[in-house]
Design a protein around this motif. Structure first.
Motif, short mmCIF file in Angstrom:
data_model
loop_
_atom_site.label_atom_id
_atom_site.label_comp_id
_atom_site.label_asym_id
_atom_site.label_seq_id
_atom_site.Cartn_x
_atom_site.Cartn_y
_atom_site.Cartn_z
N ASP A 98 0.85 -1.19 0.00
CA ASP A 98 0.00 0.00 0.00
C ASP A 98 0.88 1.24 0.00
OD1 ASP A 98 -1.83 2.00 0.32
OD2 ASP A 98 -2.42 1.47 2.37
N PRO A 99 1.12 1.84 -1.17
CA PRO A 99 1.96 3.05 -1.24
C PRO A 99 1.37 4.24 -0.50
CG PRO A 99 1.79 2.01 -3.39
CD PRO A 99 0.77 1.35 -2.51
N GLY A 100 0.14 4.13 -0.03
CA GLY A 100 -0.47 5.21 0.74
C GLY A 100 -0.48 4.94 2.23
N ALA A 101 0.23 3.91 2.69
CA ALA A 101 0.25 3.56 4.12
C ALA A 101 0.86 4.69 4.94
CB ALA A 101 1.02 2.27 4.33
N PRO A 102 0.46 4.82 6.22
CA PRO A 102 1.02 5.86 7.08
C PRO A 102 2.55 5.72 7.21
CG PRO A 102 -0.91 4.87 8.11
CD PRO A 102 -0.57 4.03 6.92
N LEU A 103 3.23 6.86 7.20
CA LEU A 103 4.69 6.87 7.31
C LEU A 103 5.07 7.11 8.77
CD1 LEU A 103 5.53 8.96 4.12
CD2 LEU A 103 5.40 6.48 4.36
N THR A 104 4.99 6.05 9.56
CA THR A 104 5.23 6.15 10.99
C THR A 104 6.65 5.69 11.31
OG1 THR A 104 2.89 5.65 11.40
CG2 THR A 104 4.42 5.48 13.27
N PRO A 105 7.52 6.59 11.76
CA PRO A 105 8.89 6.19 12.07
C PRO A 105 8.94 5.22 13.24
CG PRO A 105 8.69 8.59 11.91
CD PRO A 105 7.30 8.04 11.97
N ALA A 106 9.91 4.32 13.21
CA ALA A 106 10.15 3.39 14.32
C ALA A 106 11.50 3.77 14.93
CB ALA A 106 10.15 1.95 13.82
N PHE A 107 11.46 4.71 15.87
CA PHE A 107 12.71 5.21 16.44
C PHE A 107 13.30 4.24 17.46
CE2 PHE A 107 10.78 9.32 15.10
CZ PHE A 107 11.77 9.69 14.22
N ASP A 108 12.55 3.19 17.81
CA ASP A 108 13.07 2.21 18.75
C ASP A 108 13.99 1.20 18.06
OD1 ASP A 108 10.78 1.32 17.36
OD2 ASP A 108 10.48 -0.32 18.79
N VAL A 109 14.03 1.21 16.74
CA VAL A 109 14.90 0.29 15.99
C VAL A 109 16.24 0.98 15.75
CG1 VAL A 109 15.21 -0.97 13.83
CG2 VAL A 109 12.93 -0.79 14.85
N PRO A 110 17.36 0.32 16.06
CA PRO A 110 18.68 0.91 15.79
C PRO A 110 19.05 0.74 14.31
CG PRO A 110 18.97 -1.23 16.81
CD PRO A 110 17.47 -1.00 16.74
N TRP A 111 18.54 1.60 13.46
CA TRP A 111 18.69 1.44 12.01
C TRP A 111 20.15 1.56 11.55
CZ3 TRP A 111 14.57 -0.51 9.88
CH2 TRP A 111 13.30 -0.21 10.39
N LEU A 112 20.47 0.83 10.50
CA LEU A 112 21.74 0.99 9.83
C LEU A 112 21.85 2.41 9.29
CD1 LEU A 112 24.31 -0.47 8.75
CD2 LEU A 112 23.02 -0.92 6.66
N GLN A 113 23.02 3.01 9.43
CA GLN A 113 23.24 4.38 8.96
C GLN A 113 24.19 4.38 7.76
OE1 GLN A 113 24.77 6.52 12.33
NE2 GLN A 113 22.83 6.49 13.44
N PRO A 114 24.11 5.40 6.91
CA PRO A 114 25.04 5.50 5.77
C PRO A 114 26.40 6.03 6.20
CG PRO A 114 23.56 7.37 5.76
CD PRO A 114 23.12 6.49 6.91
N PHE A 115 27.39 5.83 5.35
CA PHE A 115 28.75 6.25 5.64
C PHE A 115 29.10 7.46 4.78
CE2 PHE A 115 33.38 6.17 5.25
CZ PHE A 115 33.78 5.92 6.56
N PRO A 116 29.48 8.60 5.40
CA PRO A 116 29.78 9.82 4.63
C PRO A 116 31.19 9.78 4.04
CG PRO A 116 29.98 10.25 6.99
CD PRO A 116 29.54 8.82 6.86
N ASP A 117 31.29 9.38 2.79
CA ASP A 117 32.59 9.18 2.14
C ASP A 117 33.50 10.40 2.24
OD1 ASP A 117 31.62 6.73 1.43
OD2 ASP A 117 31.39 7.17 -0.69
N ALA A 118 32.96 11.58 2.02
CA ALA A 118 33.78 12.78 1.90
C ALA A 118 34.51 13.13 3.20
CB ALA A 118 32.93 13.96 1.46
#
Length: 312
Positions: A83-103
């Motif tokens: 459902d591309p219209g599903a609510p965009l509810t963040p899950a801040f309790d999950v320790p998400w993988l983060q990107p690496f800033p190359d520069a």
């Protein structure tokens, strides 16, 4: 003994271990502090400074990971949404993988920093992760890794074999497209221009059939051109058109910093989008919106549309 010349590569190593650049920087600081306190005990006849620092960093990372949950991407937690219209509810309790800033860091090898591989590595045990990175990425011998981990060469070889098998099962053996490849730059350039114009049909034409779109800290993710396109239409309907982008790299992959139009004029930093390009098409887009993640890339929060050229 000076550890500063090794800071960048140590941050990259700790990032591969823990999946967070903020935490990796803290762990490297702890590593260098421990090395400075133990400098009188360092014996250059037994190990190089680099090898000694990696031994300390490995122990620091293993201690930090003890009992810790892995850092996933949304696609690693369940089935894609329908459902591309599903609510965009963040899950801040999950320790998400983060990107690496190359520069920000001087790191020679970036292919093994790519997001999908680091996410797959998070499913390994901490010791398997260390063996894999130390042997396969950094080129330490099995004997050196055995010393660093306080174990035996057969145990290192066994852990490496299990780690390789686990990553093969996770499908992480695909060919890596380099961000400076002219064909990759061309694809991302076309994507950037279509994104700035809010041209959803043009965006969809640049996708593989099973392209993945995921948006941590929102646990939703989508697979396939149809849902990707429908979700992008929703974004433009909500936030308007006439976006701006800046090209950069993250995790050795092409990336775009996306700036959304503000009601009073100007553009505000909205997301960092990290792409996987395969066969001349976008196969995956990981969209990061967490302000703490964006801070690591030292991007301006607001800009004028006149400050940069479209699609660059």
């Amino acid at each position: 003994m000076d550890g500063e010349p090794y800071r960048g590569e140590l941050v990259a190593y700790c990032y591969r271990m823990v999946g967070s650049v903020h935490e990796a920087e803290d762990l490297v600081q702890e590593t260098l502090l421990r090395a400075w306190k133990a400098r009188d005990r360092y014996d250059p006849t037994r190990a190089s400074v680099r090898t000694w620092l990696y031994r300390i960093a490995t122990n620091v990372c293993l201690s930090a990971l003890d009992g810790r949950a892995r850092r996933p991407l949304p696609s690693g937690l369940g089935a894609p949404g329908d459902d591309p219209g599903a609510p965009l509810t963040p899950a801040f309790d999950v320790p998400w993988l983060q990107p690496f800033p190359d520069a920000r860091f001087d790191v020679e090898v970036r292919a093994d920093l790519r997001l999908a591989l680091v996410a797959a590595m998070q499913t390994l045990s901490a010791r398997q992760r260390a063996v894999l990175v130390l042997r396969e990425v950094l080129g330490f011998s099995a004997a050196e890794v055995a010393v660093q981990l306080g174990t035996t060469v057969p145990a290192v070889n066994s852990a490496l074999q299990r780690a390789r098998a686990a990553l093969a099962d996770a499908g992480e053996a695909e060919e890596v497209a380099e961000p400076d490849d002219p064909r990759v730059r061309a694809v991302i350039g076309r994507y950037a221009r279509a994104f700035e114009a809010a041209d959803v049909p043009a965006l969809v034409r640049l996708l593989t059939d099973d392209a993945v779109l995921e948006m941590p800290p929102v646990p939703l993710w989508y697979r396939g051109r149809r849902d990707y396109g429908l979700f992008m239409r929703r974004v433009f309907d909500m936030r308007g058109t006439e976006w701006g982008v800046r090209a950069l790299t993250a995790n050795g992959q092409p990336a775009l910093a996306a700036y959304a139009p503000e009601p009073g004029g100007g553009l505000q930093l909205h997301t960092l989008q990290v792409f996987t390009v395969a066969g001349g098409l976008v196969a995956r887009n990981v969209v990061f919106a967490d302000p703490a993640v964006l801070d690591a890339f030292d991007l301006p929060r607001r800009i004028s549309p006149d400050e940069f050229g479209r699609g660059r």
